[in-house]
Motif scaffolding. Sequence first.
Motif, short mmCIF file in Angstrom:
data_model
loop_
_atom_site.label_atom_id
_atom_site.label_comp_id
_atom_site.label_asym_id
_atom_site.label_seq_id
_atom_site.Cartn_x
_atom_site.Cartn_y
_atom_site.Cartn_z
N THR A 119 0.82 -1.25 -0.02
CA THR A 119 -0.12 0.26 0.12
C THR A 119 0.66 1.19 -0.31
O THR A 119 2.25 1.03 0.06
CB THR A 119 -0.69 0.12 1.05
OG1 THR A 119 0.10 0.30 2.62
CG2 THR A 119 -1.33 -1.01 1.56
N VAL A 120 0.19 2.19 -0.51
CA VAL A 120 1.06 3.78 -0.20
C VAL A 120 1.48 4.07 1.18
O VAL A 120 3.09 4.36 1.59
CB VAL A 120 0.31 4.46 -0.40
CG1 VAL A 120 0.36 6.16 0.20
CG2 VAL A 120 -0.53 4.58 -1.83
N PHE A 121 0.77 3.85 1.76
CA PHE A 121 1.68 3.63 3.69
C PHE A 121 2.44 3.24 4.14
O PHE A 121 3.61 2.84 4.55
CB PHE A 121 0.69 3.46 4.83
CG PHE A 121 0.57 4.31 6.25
CD1 PHE A 121 1.31 5.90 6.30
CD2 PHE A 121 1.64 3.35 6.77
CE1 PHE A 121 1.65 5.88 7.42
CE2 PHE A 121 1.87 3.76 7.95
CZ PHE A 121 2.02 5.27 8.75
N GLU A 122 2.73 1.57 3.35
CA GLU A 122 3.46 0.45 4.04
C GLU A 122 4.33 0.96 3.01
O GLU A 122 5.45 0.76 3.09
CB GLU A 122 2.93 -0.56 3.06
CG GLU A 122 2.31 -1.82 4.17
CD GLU A 122 1.20 -2.59 3.83
OE1 GLU A 122 0.57 -2.82 4.20
OE2 GLU A 122 1.53 -2.83 2.08
N ASN A 123 4.54 1.75 1.67
CA ASN A 123 5.80 1.95 0.73
C ASN A 123 6.73 2.62 1.35
O ASN A 123 7.99 3.07 1.62
CB ASN A 123 5.14 2.43 -0.35
CG ASN A 123 5.36 1.58 -1.16
OD1 ASN A 123 6.37 1.48 -2.10
ND2 ASN A 123 3.90 0.71 -2.31
N VAL A 124 6.08 3.46 2.29
CA VAL A 124 6.41 5.13 2.97
C VAL A 124 7.26 4.55 4.03
O VAL A 124 8.09 5.14 4.78
CB VAL A 124 5.42 6.39 3.42
CG1 VAL A 124 6.77 7.13 3.22
CG2 VAL A 124 4.75 6.24 1.30
N LEU A 125 6.50 3.35 5.24
CA LEU A 125 7.03 2.77 6.24
C LEU A 125 8.27 2.54 6.08
O LEU A 125 8.98 2.52 6.85
CB LEU A 125 5.75 2.37 6.73
CG LEU A 125 6.13 1.73 7.48
CD1 LEU A 125 6.05 2.47 9.10
CD2 LEU A 125 4.83 1.03 8.34
N VAL A 126 8.16 1.94 4.76
CA VAL A 126 9.81 1.22 4.94
C VAL A 126 10.31 1.96 4.59
O VAL A 126 12.17 1.62 5.41
CB VAL A 126 9.00 0.32 3.30
CG1 VAL A 126 11.00 -1.25 3.36
CG2 VAL A 126 8.52 -0.88 3.60
N ALA A 127 10.48 3.18 3.78
CA ALA A 127 11.80 3.92 4.21
C ALA A 127 12.48 4.83 5.11
O ALA A 127 13.18 4.56 5.30
CB ALA A 127 11.11 5.12 2.61
N ALA A 128 11.24 4.63 5.75
CA ALA A 128 11.08 5.34 6.90
C ALA A 128 12.06 4.51 7.68
O ALA A 128 12.63 4.43 8.87
CB ALA A 128 9.73 5.94 7.70
N HIS B 60 7.21 9.48 10.43
CA HIS B 60 8.19 9.36 10.04
C HIS B 60 6.87 9.60 8.36
O HIS B 60 7.74 10.16 7.96
CB HIS B 60 9.41 9.34 9.70
CG HIS B 60 10.37 9.76 11.15
ND1 HIS B 60 11.86 9.14 11.92
CD2 HIS B 60 10.51 10.74 11.63
CE1 HIS B 60 12.33 9.49 12.47
NE2 HIS B 60 10.73 11.10 12.30
N ALA B 61 6.84 8.36 8.43
CA ALA B 61 6.33 8.19 7.01
C ALA B 61 4.89 8.78 7.12
O ALA B 61 4.77 9.77 5.95
CB ALA B 61 5.12 6.77 7.55
N ILE B 62 4.02 9.67 7.73
CA ILE B 62 2.70 10.32 7.64
C ILE B 62 3.60 11.42 7.16
O ILE B 62 2.74 12.56 6.86
CB ILE B 62 2.29 10.13 9.16
CG1 ILE B 62 1.66 9.25 9.34
CG2 ILE B 62 1.07 11.29 9.19
CD1 ILE B 62 0.81 8.90 10.71
N ASP B 63 4.91 11.40 7.76
CA ASP B 63 5.08 13.72 7.65
C ASP B 63 5.56 13.31 6.72
O ASP B 63 5.70 14.44 5.66
CB ASP B 63 6.41 13.81 8.54
CG ASP B 63 6.03 14.05 9.98
OD1 ASP B 63 4.66 14.37 11.12
OD2 ASP B 63 7.24 14.07 10.61
#
Length: 245
Positions: free
Chosen positions: A95-104, A119-122
Motif C-alpha cells: 500500500t501507499v503507507f507501507e511503501n513509505v513506512l519501509v523507507a522510514a 516519519h512516514a506520515i510526515d
Amino acid sequence: MPILDIRNVSKSFGSLKALDDVSFCVSAGSIFGIAGPNGSGKSTLFNTITRIPFGPDRGEVLFEEAPLHRLPAHEIARRGLTRTFQRETCFDKLTVFENVLVAAAYGKPGRTAQEHRQHAIDALDVMEIGKAAYGRNADELSVFDRKCLMLATAMATKPRVLLLDEPASGLTKPEIEKSIDLIRRIAERGVTIVLIEHVLTFLMSLSQQLMVLNQGKVLAAGDPDAVIADPRVVEAYLGTRKHDA
Ligand SMILES: Nc1ncnc2c1ncn2[C@@H]1O[C@H](COP(=O)(O)OP(=O)(O)OP(=O)(O)O)[C@@H](O)[C@H]1O
Ligand SMILES: [Mg+2]
C-alpha cells in the motif's frame, strides 16, 4: 563548502564512455539542474553517485566532504543522499503507507514503531498525500500519484541531498505545475536538490545552477539563463550546424 562535490567521474560500458571526466559542485540548500539530450549520461551520473546499481570507474564523489567510494548503496542513503528513478519505482503490491513506512523504518533500529509511523506520515504530508490514499496499492495509482509516492518514500529517509531523475516526465501541464510547488516545498525544508529534467520550463523555474551534459561530458554549467543561451547548448539540443565555409 559544497554539500556534494563530484570530481572527475568517468563510467564506461564497453567502448562507450557514458561519463567522461565529469566534475561539478552543488551548494547546500540549492536546487542544481541537469539537462542534456537522450543518452548524454544523466541517469548514469545519478547511478554512479548513489552506487545504485554501480559506482564510477574513476573519480571521486564527496558528500559533506566525506568520500563515498567503497560505501555500499544503502549506507549512502542512510547518510542522507537519496535518489528517485526515471521510471516511477514503488513496491507495487504494498500500500501507499507501507511503501513509505519501509523507507522510514529501514536501517533505523533505535526508533519505536510509533516513531517510524510518524516519519512516514510526515513524508506523506509533505507530498500532500492524504489519509484516504494510505490503503491503496501502489499499482492502482496514476503516474502522477506514483511519482508523488516515490518522492514521499525518498523524503521518509530524511535526506539532506535528494537526486531527482526526470520527475516531470509523462505529466500533464497542471501536474507539472503541481510538481514544481511540491519540489519547492521540499527545498524549503532545507533539502538540497539535484534535478535531471527534459522539460525545460520545469528545470528553469526551479534551478539556481544548471549543467548540461552531452555525450558524457559537461558542455556548459553556471547561471541557467546563460547556459541555456550558450550556442553549444543550442546546437546539442537542436542540432544546428555552422555552414561549411
Ligand atoms: N547499464 C548499462 N549498460 C550499457 N549501457 C548503458 C547502461 N546504462 C546506460 N548505458 C548507456 O549509456 C549512455 C548514457 O545513458 P543514460 O541512461 O545515462 O542517459 P540519459 O542522459 O539519462 O538519457 P535519457 O534522457 O534518455 O534518460 C547511453 O548510451 C546508454 O545506452
Ligand atoms: Mg536518464
